[in-house]
Design a protein around this motif. Structure first.
Motif, PDB file in Angstrom:
ATOM      1  N   ILE A 284       3.230  -5.590   3.500  1.00  0.00           N
ATOM      2  CA  ILE A 284       2.000  -5.131   3.547  1.00  0.00           C
ATOM      3  C   ILE A 284       1.426  -3.819   3.033  1.00  0.00           C
ATOM      4  O   ILE A 284       0.644  -3.466   2.095  1.00  0.00           O
ATOM      5  N   PHE A 285       2.206  -2.711   3.301  1.00  0.00           N
ATOM      6  CA  PHE A 285       1.875  -1.277   3.386  1.00  0.00           C
ATOM      7  C   PHE A 285       2.254  -0.845   2.029  1.00  0.00           C
ATOM      8  O   PHE A 285       1.442  -0.181   1.231  1.00  0.00           O
ATOM      9  N   VAL A 286       3.505  -1.286   1.456  1.00  0.00           N
ATOM     10  CA  VAL A 286       3.769  -0.864   0.140  1.00  0.00           C
ATOM     11  C   VAL A 286       2.927  -1.704  -0.882  1.00  0.00           C
ATOM     12  O   VAL A 286       2.564  -1.026  -1.886  1.00  0.00           O
ATOM     13  N   GLY A 287       2.558  -2.976  -0.647  1.00  0.00           N
ATOM     14  CA  GLY A 287       1.679  -3.747  -1.543  1.00  0.00           C
ATOM     15  C   GLY A 287       0.524  -3.122  -1.497  1.00  0.00           C
ATOM     16  O   GLY A 287      -0.289  -2.776  -2.460  1.00  0.00           O
ATOM     17  N   THR A 288      -0.262  -2.846  -0.301  1.00  0.00           N
ATOM     18  CA  THR A 288      -1.544  -2.134  -0.473  1.00  0.00           C
ATOM     19  C   THR A 288      -1.463  -0.732  -1.131  1.00  0.00           C
ATOM     20  O   THR A 288      -2.384  -0.368  -1.937  1.00  0.00           O
ATOM     21  N   SER A 289      -0.239  -0.014  -0.851  1.00  0.00           N
ATOM     22  CA  SER A 289      -0.237   1.278  -1.464  1.00  0.00           C
ATOM     23  C   SER A 289      -0.097   1.054  -2.911  1.00  0.00           C
ATOM     24  O   SER A 289      -0.906   2.157  -3.953  1.00  0.00           O
ATOM     25  N   LEU A 290       0.610   0.226  -3.523  1.00  0.00           N
ATOM     26  CA  LEU A 290       0.619  -0.083  -4.888  1.00  0.00           C
ATOM     27  C   LEU A 290      -0.817  -0.386  -5.272  1.00  0.00           C
ATOM     28  O   LEU A 290      -1.350  -0.082  -6.546  1.00  0.00           O
ATOM     29  N   ILE A 291      -1.738  -1.208  -4.775  1.00  0.00           N
ATOM     30  CA  ILE A 291      -3.009  -1.787  -5.245  1.00  0.00           C
ATOM     31  C   ILE A 291      -3.825  -0.566  -5.250  1.00  0.00           C
ATOM     32  O   ILE A 291      -4.646  -0.286  -6.083  1.00  0.00           O
ATOM     33  N   ASN A 292      -3.840   0.279  -4.178  1.00  0.00           N
ATOM     34  CA  ASN A 292      -4.499   1.410  -4.031  1.00  0.00           C
ATOM     35  C   ASN A 292      -4.254   2.410  -5.393  1.00  0.00           C
ATOM     36  O   ASN A 292      -5.160   3.124  -5.805  1.00  0.00           O
ATOM     37  N   LEU A 293      -3.118   2.579  -5.730  1.00  0.00           N
ATOM     38  CA  LEU A 293      -2.744   3.437  -6.723  1.00  0.00           C
ATOM     39  C   LEU A 293      -3.271   2.959  -7.974  1.00  0.00           C
ATOM     40  O   LEU A 293      -3.862   3.772  -8.923  1.00  0.00           O
TER      41      LEU A 293
ATOM     42  N   GLY B 227      -5.611   0.895  -8.674  1.00  0.00           N
ATOM     43  CA  GLY B 227      -6.968   0.739  -8.693  1.00  0.00           C
ATOM     44  C   GLY B 227      -7.691   2.178  -8.874  1.00  0.00           C
ATOM     45  O   GLY B 227      -8.509   2.062  -9.843  1.00  0.00           O
ATOM     46  N   LYS B 228      -7.031   3.037  -8.269  1.00  0.00           N
ATOM     47  CA  LYS B 228      -7.518   4.362  -8.630  1.00  0.00           C
ATOM     48  C   LYS B 228      -7.407   4.937 -10.111  1.00  0.00           C
ATOM     49  O   LYS B 228      -8.127   5.805 -10.537  1.00  0.00           O
ATOM     50  N   MET B 229      -6.130   4.569 -10.547  1.00  0.00           N
ATOM     51  CA  MET B 229      -5.737   4.919 -11.921  1.00  0.00           C
ATOM     52  C   MET B 229      -6.456   4.215 -13.008  1.00  0.00           C
ATOM     53  O   MET B 229      -5.964   4.348 -14.130  1.00  0.00           O
ATOM     54  N   GLY B 230      -7.095   3.181 -12.695  1.00  0.00           N
ATOM     55  CA  GLY B 230      -7.941   2.386 -13.754  1.00  0.00           C
ATOM     56  C   GLY B 230      -6.779   1.302 -14.166  1.00  0.00           C
ATOM     57  O   GLY B 230      -7.347   0.563 -15.132  1.00  0.00           O
ATOM     58  N   CYS B 231      -5.891   0.975 -13.644  1.00  0.00           N
ATOM     59  CA  CYS B 231      -4.856  -0.256 -14.010  1.00  0.00           C
ATOM     60  C   CYS B 231      -5.248  -1.599 -13.259  1.00  0.00           C
ATOM     61  O   CYS B 231      -4.305  -1.809 -12.465  1.00  0.00           O
ATOM     62  N   LEU B 232      -6.376  -2.022 -13.546  1.00  0.00           N
ATOM     63  CA  LEU B 232      -6.866  -3.079 -12.549  1.00  0.00           C
ATOM     64  C   LEU B 232      -6.013  -4.267 -12.717  1.00  0.00           C
ATOM     65  O   LEU B 232      -5.482  -5.107 -11.655  1.00  0.00           O
ATOM     66  N   ASN B 233      -5.323  -4.690 -13.971  1.00  0.00           N
ATOM     67  CA  ASN B 233      -4.631  -6.051 -13.966  1.00  0.00           C
ATOM     68  C   ASN B 233      -3.353  -5.789 -13.196  1.00  0.00           C
ATOM     69  O   ASN B 233      -2.768  -6.586 -12.503  1.00  0.00           O
ATOM     70  N   TYR B 234      -2.934  -4.419 -13.058  1.00  0.00           N
ATOM     71  CA  TYR B 234      -1.529  -4.496 -12.443  1.00  0.00           C
ATOM     72  C   TYR B 234      -1.749  -4.201 -10.784  1.00  0.00           C
ATOM     73  O   TYR B 234      -1.067  -5.087 -10.132  1.00  0.00           O
ATOM     74  N   ALA B 235      -2.942  -3.893 -10.667  1.00  0.00           N
ATOM     75  CA  ALA B 235      -3.485  -4.189  -9.038  1.00  0.00           C
ATOM     76  C   ALA B 235      -3.605  -5.647  -8.615  1.00  0.00           C
ATOM     77  O   ALA B 235      -2.913  -6.108  -7.627  1.00  0.00           O
ATOM     78  N   VAL B 236      -4.255  -6.378  -9.572  1.00  0.00           N
ATOM     79  CA  VAL B 236      -4.500  -7.616  -9.276  1.00  0.00           C
ATOM     80  C   VAL B 236      -2.965  -8.450  -9.075  1.00  0.00           C
ATOM     81  O   VAL B 236      -2.841  -9.275  -8.426  1.00  0.00           O
ATOM     82  N   ASN B 237      -2.097  -8.135 -10.178  1.00  0.00           N
ATOM     83  CA  ASN B 237      -0.720  -8.748 -10.177  1.00  0.00           C
ATOM     84  C   ASN B 237      -0.069  -8.417  -8.911  1.00  0.00           C
ATOM     85  O   ASN B 237       0.469  -9.334  -8.117  1.00  0.00           O
ATOM     86  N   VAL B 238      -0.133  -7.241  -8.277  1.00  0.00           N
ATOM     87  CA  VAL B 238       0.597  -7.186  -6.928  1.00  0.00           C
ATOM     88  C   VAL B 238       0.147  -7.919  -5.919  1.00  0.00           C
ATOM     89  O   VAL B 238       0.499  -8.379  -5.089  1.00  0.00           O
ATOM     90  N   PHE B 239      -1.700  -7.668  -5.780  1.00  0.00           N
ATOM     91  CA  PHE B 239      -2.023  -8.576  -5.097  1.00  0.00           C
ATOM     92  C   PHE B 239      -1.817  -9.979  -4.813  1.00  0.00           C
ATOM     93  O   PHE B 239      -1.663 -10.700  -3.928  1.00  0.00           O
ATOM     94  N   ASP B 240      -1.640 -10.474  -6.159  1.00  0.00           N
ATOM     95  CA  ASP B 240      -1.338 -12.000  -6.139  1.00  0.00           C
ATOM     96  C   ASP B 240       0.062 -12.479  -5.732  1.00  0.00           C
ATOM     97  O   ASP B 240       0.337 -13.384  -5.332  1.00  0.00           O
ATOM     98  N   ARG B 241       0.942 -11.517  -5.998  1.00  0.00           N
ATOM     99  CA  ARG B 241       2.313 -11.545  -5.715  1.00  0.00           C
ATOM    100  C   ARG B 241       2.571 -11.330  -3.992  1.00  0.00           C
ATOM    101  O   ARG B 241       3.709 -11.739  -3.636  1.00  0.00           O
ATOM    102  N   MET B 242       1.850 -10.906  -3.442  1.00  0.00           N
ATOM    103  CA  MET B 242       1.949 -10.751  -1.835  1.00  0.00           C
ATOM    104  C   MET B 242       1.976 -11.741  -1.055  1.00  0.00           C
ATOM    105  O   MET B 242       0.956 -12.580  -1.265  1.00  0.00           O
ATOM    106  N   VAL B 243       3.037 -12.171  -0.579  1.00  0.00           N
ATOM    107  CA  VAL B 243       3.012 -13.329   0.314  1.00  0.00           C
ATOM    108  C   VAL B 243       2.156 -13.273   1.456  1.00  0.00           C
ATOM    109  O   VAL B 243       1.544 -14.307   2.062  1.00  0.00           O
ATOM    110  N   SER B 244       2.249 -11.995   2.063  1.00  0.00           N
ATOM    111  CA  SER B 244       1.188 -11.929   3.309  1.00  0.00           C
ATOM    112  C   SER B 244       0.225 -10.692   3.255  1.00  0.00           C
ATOM    113  O   SER B 244       0.605  -9.834   2.494  1.00  0.00           O
ATOM    114  N   ARG B 245      -0.994 -10.901   3.705  1.00  0.00           N
ATOM    115  CA  ARG B 245      -2.022  -9.843   3.243  1.00  0.00           C
ATOM    116  C   ARG B 245      -2.860  -9.558   4.511  1.00  0.00           C
ATOM    117  O   ARG B 245      -3.089 -10.394   5.377  1.00  0.00           O
ATOM    118  N   GLU B 246      -2.822  -8.314   4.767  1.00  0.00           N
ATOM    119  CA  GLU B 246      -3.985  -7.977   5.887  1.00  0.00           C
ATOM    120  C   GLU B 246      -5.226  -7.330   5.333  1.00  0.00           C
ATOM    121  O   GLU B 246      -5.309  -7.387   4.132  1.00  0.00           O
TER     122      GLU B 246
END
Length: 424
Positions: A213-222, A224-243
């Motif tokens: 959860i924490f590593v995945g969230t950190s990647l999404i945050n990174l 998202g802030k850097m404008g790489c939205l497709n990467y953020a979505v990809n990480v979100f979709d691959r996460m098994v558990s989300r908080e």
């Protein structure tokens, strides 16, 4: 009741988070003249860390009285206790009396320096440590990140990845290490920081590290802030558990990258999943409403926060809703909200309102609210300057001059502006 049973009860209550009961049991133990031993004090000292500093000092005295100060677990716990009470000097005095340069005690002292902002002390200790494990490296990396030295944190992470310990093995990062370095990357607006974040992500994938959860969230945050939205979505979709924090990062990433409608849709999906939005979630959604000009949705959300989500609006929420109304030109409604705020608006709220007044030409309304609030908060130099500039643009030179005079008479120092060129 023997010492052993008291120790078991004290430890059980501490683990359960019932620190007050642990301390009560300890006082009962003393009043019944049951002697505490070296196993009594570690959980008691940890429980005392959440109370005023004098309690830790009193327990330290008990440790001395009972003759168990030489116990390494007690010594290390004392370092932690004093650190959490912001008594780094006391923590250091205990640490230097530890006879062996134990890596666990060193890590505790290292964390004491880092969490209390003494980065120089932390680095000095870190460089003198004969052995460093993953906790040591993660602590120093996180310490620099916590104190805003993001580039240094990233450099230290690079050193960690090349470091070998006494048995000639590379020190492998853990989840906390990844979170620290990814957070540092996200706080730097540069191509190099993004490249570093991608390399960390690549290491995670190549080594089949669990995308928690924490590593995945950190990647999404990174991303998202850097404008790489497709990467953020990809990480979100691959996460098994989300908080909740994961959904917050994704909602915020969409909102900050021009996908306001998708951000609101993600908010609805989050609620369908049965997760309770928190204060941070609502800031992200209100920001999306402001950027996407969803005035009705934003106002409904703001007005229903307490009722639907048990979240009392704080300054950030007011700033978002003033920005929302200001962008849409609903300045009178924004002014009414400011007048009825339960606390004084800060610079972000006033700045959003005055900026909107400037854009929409509502000089009188801006000056009315602005002057009224600035009388109570004279330190807001930037808002005085903005009001003065608004009047100057309308060639109301006398009012502009009066505002500048107010700045001088109030003794406010205007912060000089500067330009910066970033060479790559």
């Amino acid at each position: 009741m023997p010492t052993l049973l008291y120790n078991a009860l004290i430890r059980a209550n501490h683990i359960a988070g019932l620190t007050h009961k642990s301390l009560l049991l300890f006082t009962q133990m003393l009043s019944n003249q049951v002697p505490p031993n070296s196993y009594t004090f570690p959980p008691i000292l940890k429980s005392a860390a959440t109370y005023p500093p004098h309690l830790g000092t009193a327990l330290h005295s008990q440790v001395l009285k009972r003759g168990v100060l030489s116990d390494p677990f007690i010594q290390t716990t004392l370092v932690v206790t004093y650190s959490r009470n912001n008594r780094v000097d006391h923590a250091w005095k205990v640490f230097v009396e530890i006879p062996f340069f134990c890596v666990v005690a060193c890590n505790a002292m290292l964390n004491a320096f880092c969490t209390n902002g003494d980065i120089e002390g932390a680095l000095s200790l870190f460089e003198r440590m004969p052995n460093r494990d993953v906790v040591s490296w993660t602590t120093i990396v996180n310490g620099f990140a916590l104190n805003g030295s993001y580039e240094a944190a990233i450099r230290l992470f690079g050193m960690m990845m090349a470091h070998k310990d006494v048995v000639d093995c590379l020190v492998k990062p853990n989840e906390a290490t990844f979170v620290s370095v990814l957070s540092s990357c996200a706080n730097l607006d540069s191509r190099a920081a993004l490249d570093c974040g991608k390399q960390v992500h690549g290491y995670i994938v190549m080594n089949e590290v669990n995308l928690g959860i924490f590593v995945g969230t950190s990647l999404i945050n990174l991303y998202g802030k850097m404008g790489c939205l497709n990467y953020a979505v990809n990480v979100f979709d691959r996460m098994v558990s989300r908080e909740v924090c994961t959904w917050n990062a994704m909602i915020s990433s969409l909102a900050s990258n021009g996908k306001e409608k998708e951000s609101l849709d993600m908010f609805e999906k989050m609620k369908v999943e049965g997760l309770q939005p928190n204060s941070i979630t609502l800031v992200a959604v209100l920001t999306a409403c402001a950027h996407g000009n969803f005035v009705r949705e934003g106002l409904e959300l703001f007005r229903s926060m307490s009722r639907d989500f048990k979240v009392v609006p704080i300054m950030q929420h007011y700033g978002c809703v003033i920005d929302l109304l200001g962008r849409a030109g609903h300045l009178q409604e924004a002014a009414d909200i400011i007048r009825n705020m339960p606390f004084q608006p800060d610079a972000s709220v006033l700045g959003a309102f005055l900026g909107a007044c400037r854009i929409h030409g509502a000089i009188e309304l801006g000056e009315e609210i602005g002057r009224k609030m600035l009388k109570l908060q004279t330190e807001h130099c930037g808002q005085y300057v903005l009001l003065s500039s608004m009047n100057a643009e309308k060639e109301r030179w006398d009012r502009a001059a009066n505002l500048r005079k107010d700045i001088t008479e109030a003794g406010i120092q205007k912060i000089p502006a500067y330009s910066m060129v970033h060479l790559t």
